[in-house]
Design an enzyme around this catalytic site. Structure first.
Site, short mmCIF file in Angstrom:
data_model
loop_
_atom_site.label_atom_id
_atom_site.label_comp_id
_atom_site.label_asym_id
_atom_site.label_seq_id
_atom_site.Cartn_x
_atom_site.Cartn_y
_atom_site.Cartn_z
N PHE A 98 0.82 -1.22 0.00
CA PHE A 98 0.00 0.00 0.00
C PHE A 98 0.85 1.27 0.00
O PHE A 98 1.74 1.42 0.84
CB PHE A 98 -0.90 0.05 1.25
CG PHE A 98 -1.74 -1.16 1.48
CD1 PHE A 98 -2.84 -1.44 0.67
CD2 PHE A 98 -1.45 -2.03 2.51
CE1 PHE A 98 -3.62 -2.55 0.89
CE2 PHE A 98 -2.22 -3.15 2.74
CZ PHE A 98 -3.31 -3.42 1.92
N PRO A 103 4.37 1.01 7.25
CA PRO A 103 5.43 0.04 6.96
C PRO A 103 6.04 0.22 5.57
O PRO A 103 7.25 0.05 5.40
CB PRO A 103 4.70 -1.31 7.08
CG PRO A 103 3.56 -1.04 8.01
CD PRO A 103 3.12 0.34 7.69
N CYS A 104 5.21 0.57 4.58
CA CYS A 104 5.73 0.76 3.22
C CYS A 104 6.58 2.02 3.13
O CYS A 104 7.59 2.05 2.41
CB CYS A 104 4.58 0.81 2.21
SG CYS A 104 3.70 -0.77 2.04
N GLU A 105 6.19 3.06 3.86
CA GLU A 105 7.01 4.27 3.89
C GLU A 105 8.40 3.96 4.43
O GLU A 105 9.42 4.35 3.84
CB GLU A 105 6.35 5.34 4.77
CG GLU A 105 5.11 5.97 4.16
CD GLU A 105 4.55 7.09 5.04
OE1 GLU A 105 5.28 7.53 5.97
OE2 GLU A 105 3.41 7.51 4.80
N LEU A 108 10.47 1.72 1.88
CA LEU A 108 10.96 2.43 0.69
C LEU A 108 11.99 3.49 1.07
O LEU A 108 12.92 3.76 0.30
CB LEU A 108 9.80 3.04 -0.08
CG LEU A 108 8.82 2.02 -0.69
CD1 LEU A 108 7.74 2.73 -1.49
CD2 LEU A 108 9.54 1.01 -1.56
#
Length: 211
Positions: A98, A103-105, A108
């Site tokens: 997402f 967590p994705c922030e 990346l």
């Protein structure tokens, strides 16, 4: 070793992956040797940071499925084709669930801060999710990442790499948090996938596969 083996068995069975576990056994794959040598030829292995079992996504040694995905930047929409890298550079595919999720922030941003290491290993990094390209463009700008975030909004690439959730958090067709390394020759040389939305890929193992 036996505790790790039992853990993998229980992990597989609890997720309806009994067939994967059986293939693991029938392959004669030595988990203890794999864990020490960091060999990536097996269907399963252990994340040495979290001690959690990691399921291989698409099989190593196979030809990387080609794809053409949308990328949005200040110049507009463009197509990015994986096979354009063949013969030129290795490619690291980072599938994430997402845009604009915590967590994705963090994942990346971690890659952003070490992207020079991938460049030094002659590898192009692509982030891939099933979000629309306009959302990913805003996400990339927000994070100030300098590698492309590609939209698999039709979910075809995620499916072809075997990293697509049937359902996650009530949403269908979401990419699993996964990593695949494609050699300059177009061969899968590393892959991992997790059903745990919060588990990052093993970045040290990804870089080791590129050496």
């Amino acid at each position: 070793f036996f505790q790790a083996e039992d853990g993998i068995r229980d992990f597989c069975l609890s997720r309806g992956l009994g067939d994967v576990y059986k293939r693991q056994l029938s392959s004669g794959f030595d988990l203890s040797r794999n864990r020490k040598s960091k060999s990536y030829c097996g269907l399963l292995r252990i994340n040495e940071t979290t001690n959690a079992p990691i399921i291989m996504a698409i099989a190593t040694g196979s030809r990387a499925p080609d794809f053409t995905l949308l990328h949005k930047n200040d110049s507009g929409l463009s197509n990015v084709k994986l096979s354009d890298n063949f013969g030129k550079t290795a490619t690291v595919l980072i599938f994430f669930p997402f845009a604009f999720s915590g967590p994705c922030e963090k994942e990346l941003c971690s890659i952003r801060d070490s992207v020079s290491e991938y460049k030094n290993l002659d590898a192009q990094v692509y982030g891939i999710s099933t979000d629309f390209p306009f959302a990913l463009a805003a996400f990339a700008s927000y994070l100030n990442v300098d590698f492309p975030l590609l939209s698999d909004c039709n979910k075809e690439a995620s499916a072809s790499y075997e990293v697509l959730f049937e359902e996650a958090l009530g949403m269908k067709g979401v990419a699993k948090r996964s990593a695949v390394v494609v050699s300059k020759d177009g061969e899968i040389i590393y892959s991992e996938s997790s059903d745990d939305l919060g588990q990052w890929p093993d970045f040290d193992a990804i870089k080791a596969a590129l050496v």
